[in-house]
Each structure stands twice: as C-alpha cells, then as structure tokens.
Design an enzyme around this catalytic site. Structure first.
Site, mmCIF file in Angstrom:
data_model
loop_
_atom_site.group_PDB
_atom_site.id
_atom_site.type_symbol
_atom_site.label_atom_id
_atom_site.label_comp_id
_atom_site.label_asym_id
_atom_site.label_seq_id
_atom_site.Cartn_x
_atom_site.Cartn_y
_atom_site.Cartn_z
ATOM 1 N N ASP A 80 38.822 45.257 34.346
ATOM 2 C CA ASP A 80 39.306 46.052 35.479
ATOM 3 C C ASP A 80 40.802 45.898 35.681
ATOM 4 O OD1 ASP A 80 38.782 43.340 36.303
ATOM 5 O OD2 ASP A 80 39.004 43.979 38.388
ATOM 6 N N GLU A 173 37.324 41.329 38.121
ATOM 7 C CA GLU A 173 38.103 40.114 38.352
ATOM 8 C C GLU A 173 39.123 40.320 39.458
ATOM 9 O OE1 GLU A 173 41.493 37.263 37.828
ATOM 10 O OE2 GLU A 173 41.503 39.449 37.753
#
Length: 406
Positions: A80, A173
């Site tokens: 991400d 994350e």
C-alpha cells in the site's frame, strides 16, 4: 531479466492507497490487484509455494539449493501507499545524470536542494520523481521491486547457494494494520528484514513505542446572552487540554530520540469536541509517562468542569522492537557487513515511526529494517535514485550469501 527500476515503474501504475475508514483487509481493491500481479510474477520467474491469503497477503518461498543447515531468511515489503496523497495515475519522470540543481516536476511544482538538502548527493545519478500531482509510491513499491529482482537473480544464477528464502508482501502498513493478519508460523522464517527504509545505507532496529489517544469533550450550550456560569464551550476546553501538554514536545520541534504528542485532528462545536492524537517515545518509561499525562489532564479538567466532561481513550499501536532484536544482533551485524561489501556505510538511526517489522518482532519474527533508497515519502516531492535501488538488491543478495557461507 527485468531491471529493478523497470519493475518499480510497473508497480506504481496500480493505485494501492490504503484507507483506514473501510474496515476491511485489504482496505482497498488496488492492493489486492497488485498482490495478484506479484503472485503471478513470482510464479513466472520460478518461485515455489506462492499463495495469497484471504486478507490479501502474498507469501512465497524460494527453496534451498544446498544441503547445509542455513537459516530461513525472510524479506518483507508492503504494497500500500500512504493515504496522505493520491496514488492514482502516477506519472513518474526519469531524470538522467542529475545535475544537482532544481528539478521541474511539472504542474507548477519544483523539487529543489533548498527543500531537500540531500539532493546534491545524487548528482550524476538517475532519479525517478513524480509529476507533482501524486506521490511516487517508492514507499514501499521500491522495496517490493528490490525483493523480486533479487529473487529472480538467485533463480537465474543457481551457482549462488542459499537456504530457504521467504517472501512476504503485506497490505495496509501505512494505516498501521500491516501485521494484523500476518501468518508468522506459515511464513516460516527464522528472522526477516523489511525493505521499507529511506536513504541508501539506512539500517534500523529501533523504533517508537506508539499509541493513539482519542479525547472527547462534552460541553453545555445555552443562549450566549444568558450563558454566564452555565455554558461549557467544549472547543475552549479542548484548547485548554492541548495547552496543558508540553508545548515543545511536538513533531516539528523534536528529533533523534525525542518523543512527542501529535494532535492529528480536531472536530468540534460548543456541545462536543473530539481530538485525535498519536503519542510516541523510544523509552518505555517515557512512553508510560506520556500516556499518564493525558489521563492526568482529563482528571484536572473534570475536576474543574464536572465529571464526564473529558474522556480519554488510549490504545497501544506498536512497541520498540529493539528489545526483541538485541538478543539476536547477528541479524543487524550481517546487514552491516552486507552493506559494507558493496561500498555502503550503514546509517543506524532510530526509526521515528514504525514498520511492519516492529510488530512482527513481537510476534516472534525479529525483523529490522533496510533502506529502499527513497526520499521525501508520502508526498509530491518523493523521489528515488535508481543507483540506490540497485544497491538495495545487492545488499539482499549479500545477506543471503553471508548466511550461506557461515
């Protein structure tokens, strides 16, 4: 064999911006899309045991090619990108043989040494920048590209002996959920490294102890013409709460090992105001004291304005992984040696933030953090040196070789 920057340029085309409001994992569809692309690519280059979990985690293993008892090493990056700025329609610019001067990103934005004093150190190198309208995604698609490239190199050069190499790509994350559903047992590594750092040479095994704090203030609204002695303006009580915190212990006034409290968001009107904070400190006792201060302020204000006026909700997010790494310092020492072998001087600074590795270390998988080569993460001025990316691949390979030769 694809070059590391070629992979990176492919990965940034996929919008993987995470979103903490969706309350699903992965939090956005783009992360699942990239995960499927990576799983397919790993299979194509010859990696064994590739799988995607129902939460979008990608796991794979390159099996050992020798009979020696070699530690099972993991390499992990996250898919991400930060919610801070758009990651859609990323349009990277290639700056060859950088001259050390201002870089016109486009759309009215300039990347300059006055803003990024480190820029001149990249003179003569090839940089990848944004076009000024999005972030770049080097955090952490550079790490993903570096891991895949190193693995492909091992497959194409079977004379390089290695043990089982475990690969993990995580979602979410950037919103603090990357380790939430990580299958440590199924991953099967003895220890691991995240590729999630910045500047070339960074080697990190200390990070903040971290917590969030939600402060809710309930006021009383009456007509302002007759409010004396009756009204409690929750907005002003919120101001009072903030003023009772150490005013110099904020992100913009701290560095190194200094901790802080950071007011992220405030929403309010007379009858109700909500504050969102994060609390950070490297020292366990200092961390405890910072959290206690929030409760003490609430107690003082409730005594002044009435019980129930101020409510504080604290939630621990992650802890300093140093205590989990230090008993196995060979993991850090090997990374230092691997860097020095390719002419890099390790930079060992504490992480003023967190990584998946911090939480994984407390889940039984010691995981320090290595550089990716990126700079100015999370915004339009993000960039990365191709040279640094290539060096990151070398460091991964050197770590693997060192453990195989022991």
């Amino acid at each position: 064999m694809k070059k590391v920057h070629e992979r990176f340029l492919e990965y940034v085309k996929v919008d993987t911006k995470s979103d903490e409001t969706t309350r699903v994992t992965p939090s956005t569809k783009g992360q699942l899309e990239l995960g499927k692309i990576l799983a397919e690519e790993l299979k194509e280059i010859g990696v064994d045991e590739v799988r995607i979990s129902d939460k979008g985690y990608v796991y794979a293993c390159l099996k050992s090619n020798c009979d020696k008892d070699i530690p099972k090493i993991g390499f992990i990056s996250h898919m991400d990108t930060a919610p801070d700025m758009s990651g859609k329609n990323v349009n990277p610019k290639i700056v060859e043989n950088y001259d050390g001067k201002d870089i016109e990103l486009g759309n009215g934005y300039t990347l300059s040494p006055s803003f990024s004093p480190e820029l001149p150190m990249y003179k003569g190198q090839t940089l990848i920048t944004t076009d000024g309208t999005t972030l770049l995604g080097a955090d952490d698609k550079a790490g993903v590209a570096e891991i895949v490239t190193a693995i492909e190199y091992l497959i194409n050069n079977p004379e390089i002996k290695h043990g089982d190499i475990k690969i993990g790509f995580t979602p979410d994350e950037e919103i603090g959920e990357g380790a939430d559903h990580f299958d440590v047992e199924g991953f099967g590594a003895d220890f691991a490294y995240t590729l999630d750092g910045g500047r070339i040479g960074e080697l990190e095994y200390e990070n903040f102890n971290a917590a969030s704090a939600k402060v809710e203030i309930i006021g009383k609204n009456v007509h302002p013409g007759s409010a004396k002695g009756k009204m409690i303006n929750s907005i002003l009580v919120a101001h009072e709460f903030v003023s009772m915190l150490p005013l110099d212990e904020v992100p913009e006034k701290t560095e190194g090992y200094e901790g802080f409290s950071f007011l992220l968001d405030i929403q309010g009107e007379v009858e109700k105001t909500s504050l969102s904070f994060i609390i950070r400190d490297f020292d366990k006792e200092g961390f405890k004291n910072r959290k206690e201060r929030f409760n003490e302020i609430a107690k003082e204000l409730n005594k002044k304005y009435g019980e129930g006026t101020v409510t504080v909700t604290l939630k621990d997010q992650y802890m300093n992984m140093k205590e989990m790494i230090e008993p196995r310092m060979h993991i850090v020492e090997t990374a230092e040696k691997a860097m020095k072998q390719c002419g890099i001087e390790p930079i060992k600074n504490p992480i003023r933030g967190g990584t998946d590795g911090a939480r994984l270390s407390f889940m039984g998988l010691p995981t320090p953090n290595l550089f990716t080569g990126g700079e100015n993460f999370h915004g339009r001025y993000e960039y990365i040196s191709i040279n640094s990316m290539e060096k990151a691949v070398e460091v991964i390979l050197n770590i693997i070789k060192i453990y195989a030769e022991k």
